[in-house]
Design an enzyme around this catalytic site. Structure first.
Site, PDB file in Angstrom:
ATOM      1  N   ASP A 150     -69.570 -43.772  11.259  1.00  0.00           N
ATOM      2  CA  ASP A 150     -70.714 -43.701  10.351  1.00  0.00           C
ATOM      3  C   ASP A 150     -71.825 -42.909  11.036  1.00  0.00           C
ATOM      4  O   ASP A 150     -72.123 -43.134  12.212  1.00  0.00           O
ATOM      5  CB  ASP A 150     -71.178 -45.121  10.015  1.00  0.00           C
ATOM      6  N   ILE A 151     -72.445 -42.004  10.305  1.00  0.00           N
ATOM      7  CA  ILE A 151     -73.504 -41.155  10.865  1.00  0.00           C
ATOM      8  C   ILE A 151     -74.798 -41.945  11.116  1.00  0.00           C
ATOM      9  O   ILE A 151     -75.652 -41.530  11.894  1.00  0.00           O
ATOM     10  CB  ILE A 151     -73.759 -39.931   9.956  1.00  0.00           C
ATOM     11  N   ASN A 174     -69.207 -52.623   0.115  1.00  0.00           N
ATOM     12  CA  ASN A 174     -70.199 -52.734  -0.943  1.00  0.00           C
ATOM     13  C   ASN A 174     -69.618 -52.079  -2.199  1.00  0.00           C
ATOM     14  O   ASN A 174     -69.128 -50.960  -2.132  1.00  0.00           O
ATOM     15  CB  ASN A 174     -71.496 -52.024  -0.545  1.00  0.00           C
ATOM     16  N   GLN A 189     -73.882 -50.119  -2.518  1.00  0.00           N
ATOM     17  CA  GLN A 189     -72.989 -48.966  -2.386  1.00  0.00           C
ATOM     18  C   GLN A 189     -73.783 -47.679  -2.606  1.00  0.00           C
ATOM     19  O   GLN A 189     -74.355 -47.473  -3.672  1.00  0.00           O
ATOM     20  CB  GLN A 189     -71.821 -49.054  -3.376  1.00  0.00           C
ATOM     21  N   HIS A 196     -65.007 -47.580   0.269  1.00  0.00           N
ATOM     22  CA  HIS A 196     -64.939 -47.503   1.720  1.00  0.00           C
ATOM     23  C   HIS A 196     -65.264 -48.850   2.345  1.00  0.00           C
ATOM     24  O   HIS A 196     -66.025 -49.640   1.811  1.00  0.00           O
ATOM     25  CB  HIS A 196     -65.865 -46.415   2.268  1.00  0.00           C
ATOM     26  N   PHE A 197     -64.624 -49.083   3.469  1.00  0.00           N
ATOM     27  CA  PHE A 197     -64.824 -50.306   4.237  1.00  0.00           C
ATOM     28  C   PHE A 197     -65.614 -49.970   5.494  1.00  0.00           C
ATOM     29  O   PHE A 197     -65.353 -48.967   6.147  1.00  0.00           O
ATOM     30  CB  PHE A 197     -63.478 -50.918   4.646  1.00  0.00           C
ATOM     31  N   HIS A 198     -66.556 -50.843   5.833  1.00  0.00           N
ATOM     32  CA  HIS A 198     -67.334 -50.707   7.060  1.00  0.00           C
ATOM     33  C   HIS A 198     -66.707 -51.590   8.130  1.00  0.00           C
ATOM     34  O   HIS A 198     -66.418 -52.768   7.874  1.00  0.00           O
ATOM     35  CB  HIS A 198     -68.781 -51.192   6.840  1.00  0.00           C
TER      36      HIS A 198
END
Length: 138
Positions: free
Chosen positions: A31-32, A87, A94, A100-102
């Protein structure tokens, strides 16, 4: 691929990413704007907006990738724990409409709090809601 989706552009190589996994129908990258360093995103290569849009048969592949990437993130960061989150829809936070999964590595005393918990007014209220959910399931 959705032409307006930043994750689709990342998967296609049109936008650079710190790729950490690319197998089958799953792609993962850092993640950025990480919650903690090593925070990764695991996505399907095919565009699906939310969890509810993902094909059921993709679930096994995503779960395997979450486990593989999660273990690697923990190992690489020295984390003692890992949060897995997703989310769905804007009201749930979201920001990118590509499922997508974190994966968030956790360290003892890192200060990250999840969310405030609340209570039902009564056991009856909780049971009534449980019945409503069971009815919605069918």
């Amino acid at each position: 691929m959705s032409q307006d989706c930043i994750f689709c552009k990342i998967i296609a190589g049109q936008i650079p990413s710190a790729k950490i996994y690319d197998r089958g129908g799953v792609y993962a990258f850092l993640d950025i704007a990480p919650v903690n360093k090593g925070h990764a995103l695991v996505v399907s290569k095919a565009h699906h907006a939310t969890l509810f849009d993902l094909p059921d048969d993709l679930g096994r592949e995503l779960l395997g990738a979450l486990k593989t990437v999660g273990r690697a993130v923990m190992s690489a960061t020295g984390a003692s724990g890992l949060n897995v989150g997703m989310n769905n829809f804007e009201s749930a936070g979201q920001l990118v409409h590509h499922a997508h999964f974190h994966l968030i590595p956790r360290h003892e005393g890192d200060g990250l709090r999840l969310w405030t918990q609340h209570a039902y007014e009564s056991v009856e209220e909780m049971q009534k809601l449980a019945q409503a959910v069971r009815s919605a399931i069918g």
